[in-house]
Design a protein around this motif. Structure first.
Motif, PDB file in Angstrom:
ATOM      1  N   UNK A 278       7.411  -2.838   1.569  1.00  0.00           N
ATOM      2  CA  UNK A 278       8.206  -2.417   0.419  1.00  0.00           C
ATOM      3  C   UNK A 278       7.488  -2.666  -0.905  1.00  0.00           C
ATOM      4  N   UNK A 279       6.720  -3.746  -0.980  1.00  0.00           N
ATOM      5  CA  UNK A 279       6.056  -4.113  -2.235  1.00  0.00           C
ATOM      6  C   UNK A 279       4.578  -4.343  -1.955  1.00  0.00           C
ATOM      7  N   UNK A 280       3.722  -3.728  -2.781  1.00  0.00           N
ATOM      8  CA  UNK A 280       2.281  -3.893  -2.657  1.00  0.00           C
ATOM      9  C   UNK A 280       1.728  -4.327  -4.006  1.00  0.00           C
ATOM     10  N   UNK A 281       1.121  -5.542  -4.036  1.00  0.00           N
ATOM     11  CA  UNK A 281       0.503  -6.088  -5.244  1.00  0.00           C
ATOM     12  C   UNK A 281      -1.015  -6.054  -5.102  1.00  0.00           C
ATOM     13  N   UNK A 282      -1.683  -5.447  -6.076  1.00  0.00           N
ATOM     14  CA  UNK A 282      -3.141  -5.433  -6.112  1.00  0.00           C
ATOM     15  C   UNK A 282      -3.582  -6.050  -7.433  1.00  0.00           C
ATOM     16  N   UNK A 283      -4.302  -7.157  -7.359  1.00  0.00           N
ATOM     17  CA  UNK A 283      -4.704  -7.898  -8.547  1.00  0.00           C
ATOM     18  C   UNK A 283      -6.223  -7.992  -8.616  1.00  0.00           C
ATOM     19  N   UNK A 284      -6.761  -7.559  -9.770  1.00  0.00           N
ATOM     20  CA  UNK A 284      -8.198  -7.627 -10.023  1.00  0.00           C
ATOM     21  C   UNK A 284      -9.004  -6.930  -8.924  1.00  0.00           C
ATOM     22  N   UNK A 285      -8.553  -5.749  -8.553  1.00  0.00           N
ATOM     23  CA  UNK A 285      -9.273  -4.940  -7.562  1.00  0.00           C
ATOM     24  C   UNK A 285     -10.163  -3.959  -8.313  1.00  0.00           C
ATOM     25  N   UNK A 286     -11.441  -3.986  -8.005  1.00  0.00           N
ATOM     26  CA  UNK A 286     -12.396  -3.091  -8.651  1.00  0.00           C
ATOM     27  C   UNK A 286     -12.805  -1.994  -7.671  1.00  0.00           C
ATOM     28  N   UNK A 287     -12.499  -0.735  -8.031  1.00  0.00           N
ATOM     29  CA  UNK A 287     -12.847   0.402  -7.184  1.00  0.00           C
ATOM     30  C   UNK A 287     -14.261   0.859  -7.537  1.00  0.00           C
ATOM     31  N   UNK A 288     -15.157   0.794  -6.555  1.00  0.00           N
ATOM     32  CA  UNK A 288     -16.548   1.115  -6.814  1.00  0.00           C
ATOM     33  C   UNK A 288     -16.771   2.610  -6.990  1.00  0.00           C
ATOM     34  N   UNK A 289     -15.938   3.439  -6.350  1.00  0.00           N
ATOM     35  CA  UNK A 289     -16.059   4.885  -6.516  1.00  0.00           C
ATOM     36  C   UNK A 289     -14.721   5.512  -6.131  1.00  0.00           C
ATOM     37  N   UNK A 290     -14.586   6.800  -6.424  1.00  0.00           N
ATOM     38  CA  UNK A 290     -13.311   7.478  -6.199  1.00  0.00           C
ATOM     39  C   UNK A 290     -12.941   7.535  -4.716  1.00  0.00           C
ATOM     40  N   UNK A 291     -13.918   7.428  -3.828  1.00  0.00           N
ATOM     41  CA  UNK A 291     -13.603   7.442  -2.389  1.00  0.00           C
ATOM     42  C   UNK A 291     -12.666   6.297  -2.035  1.00  0.00           C
ATOM     43  N   UNK A 292     -12.877   5.136  -2.633  1.00  0.00           N
ATOM     44  CA  UNK A 292     -12.002   3.997  -2.359  1.00  0.00           C
ATOM     45  C   UNK A 292     -10.594   4.250  -2.891  1.00  0.00           C
ATOM     46  N   UNK A 293     -10.487   4.914  -4.031  1.00  0.00           N
ATOM     47  CA  UNK A 293      -9.159   5.274  -4.551  1.00  0.00           C
ATOM     48  C   UNK A 293      -8.480   6.271  -3.613  1.00  0.00           C
ATOM     49  N   UNK A 294      -9.250   7.237  -3.087  1.00  0.00           N
ATOM     50  CA  UNK A 294      -8.693   8.198  -2.128  1.00  0.00           C
ATOM     51  C   UNK A 294      -8.157   7.486  -0.894  1.00  0.00           C
ATOM     52  N   UNK A 295      -8.945   6.546  -0.358  1.00  0.00           N
ATOM     53  CA  UNK A 295      -8.531   5.828   0.859  1.00  0.00           C
ATOM     54  C   UNK A 295      -7.243   5.046   0.616  1.00  0.00           C
ATOM     55  N   UNK A 296      -7.182   4.349  -0.504  1.00  0.00           N
ATOM     56  CA  UNK A 296      -6.003   3.534  -0.798  1.00  0.00           C
ATOM     57  C   UNK A 296      -4.776   4.409  -1.076  1.00  0.00           C
ATOM     58  N   UNK A 297      -4.955   5.464  -1.868  1.00  0.00           N
ATOM     59  CA  UNK A 297      -3.814   6.327  -2.213  1.00  0.00           C
ATOM     60  C   UNK A 297      -3.290   7.068  -0.986  1.00  0.00           C
ATOM     61  N   UNK A 298      -4.170   7.451  -0.075  1.00  0.00           N
ATOM     62  CA  UNK A 298      -3.714   8.094   1.166  1.00  0.00           C
ATOM     63  C   UNK A 298      -2.826   7.137   1.965  1.00  0.00           C
ATOM     64  N   UNK A 299      -3.218   5.875   2.012  1.00  0.00           N
ATOM     65  CA  UNK A 299      -2.403   4.885   2.731  1.00  0.00           C
ATOM     66  C   UNK A 299      -1.059   4.661   2.042  1.00  0.00           C
ATOM     67  N   UNK A 300      -1.053   4.656   0.698  1.00  0.00           N
ATOM     68  CA  UNK A 300       0.188   4.444  -0.057  1.00  0.00           C
ATOM     69  C   UNK A 300       1.106   5.653   0.067  1.00  0.00           C
ATOM     70  N   UNK A 301       0.548   6.845  -0.039  1.00  0.00           N
ATOM     71  CA  UNK A 301       1.370   8.066  -0.032  1.00  0.00           C
ATOM     72  C   UNK A 301       2.101   8.281   1.284  1.00  0.00           C
ATOM     73  N   UNK A 302       1.572   7.762   2.381  1.00  0.00           N
ATOM     74  CA  UNK A 302       2.200   7.982   3.683  1.00  0.00           C
ATOM     75  C   UNK A 302       3.253   6.932   4.004  1.00  0.00           C
ATOM     76  N   UNK A 303       3.431   5.923   3.141  1.00  0.00           N
ATOM     77  CA  UNK A 303       4.378   4.838   3.420  1.00  0.00           C
ATOM     78  C   UNK A 303       5.770   5.236   2.921  1.00  0.00           C
ATOM     79  N   UNK A 304       6.645   5.613   3.841  1.00  0.00           N
ATOM     80  CA  UNK A 304       8.007   5.984   3.458  1.00  0.00           C
ATOM     81  C   UNK A 304       8.869   4.783   3.109  1.00  0.00           C
ATOM     82  N   UNK A 305       8.370   3.583   3.413  1.00  0.00           N
ATOM     83  CA  UNK A 305       9.137   2.377   3.104  1.00  0.00           C
ATOM     84  C   UNK A 305       8.731   1.760   1.773  1.00  0.00           C
TER      85      UNK A 305
END
Length: 539
Positions: A278-305
């Motif tokens: 239900x809750x996801x906290x990300x603190x001081x996370x540095x994305x090295x390139x947009x691929x990492x943002x794609x991977x994380x956002x894909x995981x977030x977008x599929x979470x119906x909870x």
């Protein structure tokens, strides 16, 4: 006892036929000239009479049967409705029983695990301070390591014993991965084995009967790398295995710069299988390139909870986090908090696309993020056509004049004219830190957009009343005099939202409703009508 009607009809019809045959010879002999015509006419009249009588009889019988069948159908429909209602009640009882059985099964499994763990012993070796000193650690570091191991042992034991913990996090580490004490690994394995079984405690906590008397039981969160605690790859693999089995409601990931390459993938792999998150906290996370943002956002977008996402002091090596606004497309996120990082240089459509792609979003909180004047304009444009966001909280970043934020005010309260006010955003309240403009935090404070709209319209009428501009406005817009009753009725409706408190300067204090009604009746159309009326002639 009289015979039934249809028997009487048959008897009378037979008698008519006998009489017809008996006097047939008489008619033929006495009236031989037109006997055939008379006989045919008599036959026709008798047949017509019989047909009408039979039709009436059968129609009566049919009506009786139809009435009887309809009555029976009504009874059957009533019985069916009663059976359906009983079935619904039975289904509800069965659902409650199934829910109770499920809860008891979860409780039984939880207690079974707790009973089995009564014989459990902590098997990971705990070094002494002397042993660590012999390995080259100084006394302070050795004492720190031993203290952390005992803390870890206590947390692991609580988990094994099924104690309900509000916050769980591994705290064994060092300032750098190179200094990570390899003796920690057996303790992390003990911790991981315990957490895999802890899923039974979480499932038990989720059941309705688990916390009798508690209105809102606190479900546990799991924090990875709290503070300055870098973890090697072996530990991340163990923690990722935990997430395959034990699904926490709240995950916290901190400081991937301490862990090296692959930490964002580790976060995504922990989010993907979690069906309860239900809750996801990300603190001081540095994305090295947009691929990492794609991977994380894909995981977030599929979470119906998932309902809450927090990004604190996160950034990207390839510019800023503007790409996150483009990639986040969640149907369930209700709250997004971005604090720190860089979101400047937004494109004109970024905010509009972001809000439309996250239709469930109700709260957007942005803090200490450097925006420029154009970014603020894009915020305003996005809010004008948005009806889903309920609150936008913005912290003015250093170096940006608070006066710039007045450019977002017309999105929620455009005071150019009444039509512009009507078309403003009446859903979203805006909170801007270090701003004295009361319009941004006093209006749109109700959950009802209709009430917010009426409040603003009354405010405009009130300000214009002080300048005697309402009548001139109605006149300049060519409003017909026949609308006076509707205008007065609308004014009465709007007067319910009269602000009696003093906000802002003396010129912004709202007048009483009677003042506005008096101005309209005094200055608009009424004097013209009065002057053009002819005096009534006396009788």
């Amino acid at each position: 006892m009289p015979s039934p009607r249809y028997l009487r009809s048959v008897h009378s019809s037979s008698l008519a036929i006998v009489l017809l045959r008996r006097y047939q010879y008489f008619f033929v002999t006495m009236y031989s000239d037109n006997a055939s015509q008379l006989l045919a006419q008599m036959h026709k009249e008798i047949l017509d009479s019989l047909r009408d009588e039979l039709r009436a009889e059968f129609q009566s019988r049919f009506d009786d049967l139809e009435s009887e069948f309809q009555f029976r159908i009504d009874d059957l429909e009533t019985e069916c409705d009663m059976l359906k209602q009983k079935q619904l009640e039975d289904d509800a009882k069965i659902s409650q029983l199934e829910k109770k059985v499920n809860s008891l099964q979860r409780k039984a499994k939880y207690l079974e695990v707790v009973i089995e763990n009564q014989q459990w012993e902590y098997s990971a070796p705990i070094p002494t301070i002397a042993e660590l000193i012999s390995l080259g650690y100084n006394e302070n570091d050795a004492d720190y390591i031993v203290s952390d191991i005992f803390t870890m042992k206590g947390v692991t034991r609580n988990i094994r014993m099924g104690n309900f913990l509000e916050h769980i996090h591994p705290n064994l580490g060092a300032t750098t991965i190179e200094n990570f004490y390899q003796g920690y690994l057996p303790h992390y394995r003990e911790f991981a084995d315990a957490l895999i079984e802890y899923r039974h405690a979480i499932e038990y906590m989720e059941s309705d009967d688990a916390f009798l008397g508690d209105e809102s039981p606190v479900l546990p969160s799991f924090c990875v790398s709290l503070g300055n605690t870098p973890l090697p790859r072996e530990v991340l693999v163990l923690l990722q295995e935990i997430m395959q089995y034990t699904h926490f409601h709240h995950l916290i990931f901190n400081r991937n710069n301490l862990h090296g390459v692959g930490y964002v993938d580790f976060i995504a792999n922990c989010v993907w299988p979690n069906t309860r998150l239900k809750v996801l906290d990300l603190n001081e996370i540095n994305f090295e390139h947009t691929r990492e943002i794609d991977v994380l956002c894909d995981a977030i977008n599929c979470k119906n909870s998932l309902e809450v996402l927090k990004l604190v002091d996160c950034n990207s090596d390839e510019g800023n986090l503007r790409y996150i606004f483009y990639r986040l497309k969640s149907r369930t996120l209700r709250r997004i908090q971005l604090h720190g990082g860089n979101l400047s240089n937004l494109r004109p459509t970024d905010m509009s696309v972001f809000l439309s792609s996250n239709p469930a979003l109700r709260l957007l909180k942005l803090g200490s993020i450097p925006f420029n004047r154009e970014d603020i304009t894009y915020f305003a444009d996005a809010l004008r056509n948005n009806t889903t966001l309920r609150k936008l909280s913005i912290g003015v970043s250093p170096g940006l004049s608070p006066n710039y934020w007045h450019h977002i005010e017309p999105a929620v309260f455009n005071r150019t004219n009444l039509n512009a006010t009507y078309d403003s955003n009446h859903f979203c309240s805006i909170e801007i830190t270090h701003t004295q403009t009361f319009l941004l935090d006093k209006f749109n404070k109700y959950n009802d957009p209709v009430k917010n709209r009426r409040k603003k319209i009354y405010y405009i009428l009130s300000i214009r009343n002080r300048r005697r501009e309402n009548a001139a406005y109605l006149e300049s817009n060519g409003i017909n005099i026949k609308h006076i009753p509707r205008i007065l009725a609308l004014l009465k409706l709007l007067s319910k939202h009269h602000i009696r408190q003093k906000y802002g300067s003396q010129d912004e204090i709202e007048v009483k409703p009677l003042s506005i009604a008096f101005e309209i009746m005094r200055d608009w159309k009424i004097p013209e009508l009065y002057n053009n009326l002819d005096p009534m002639e006396e009788d």
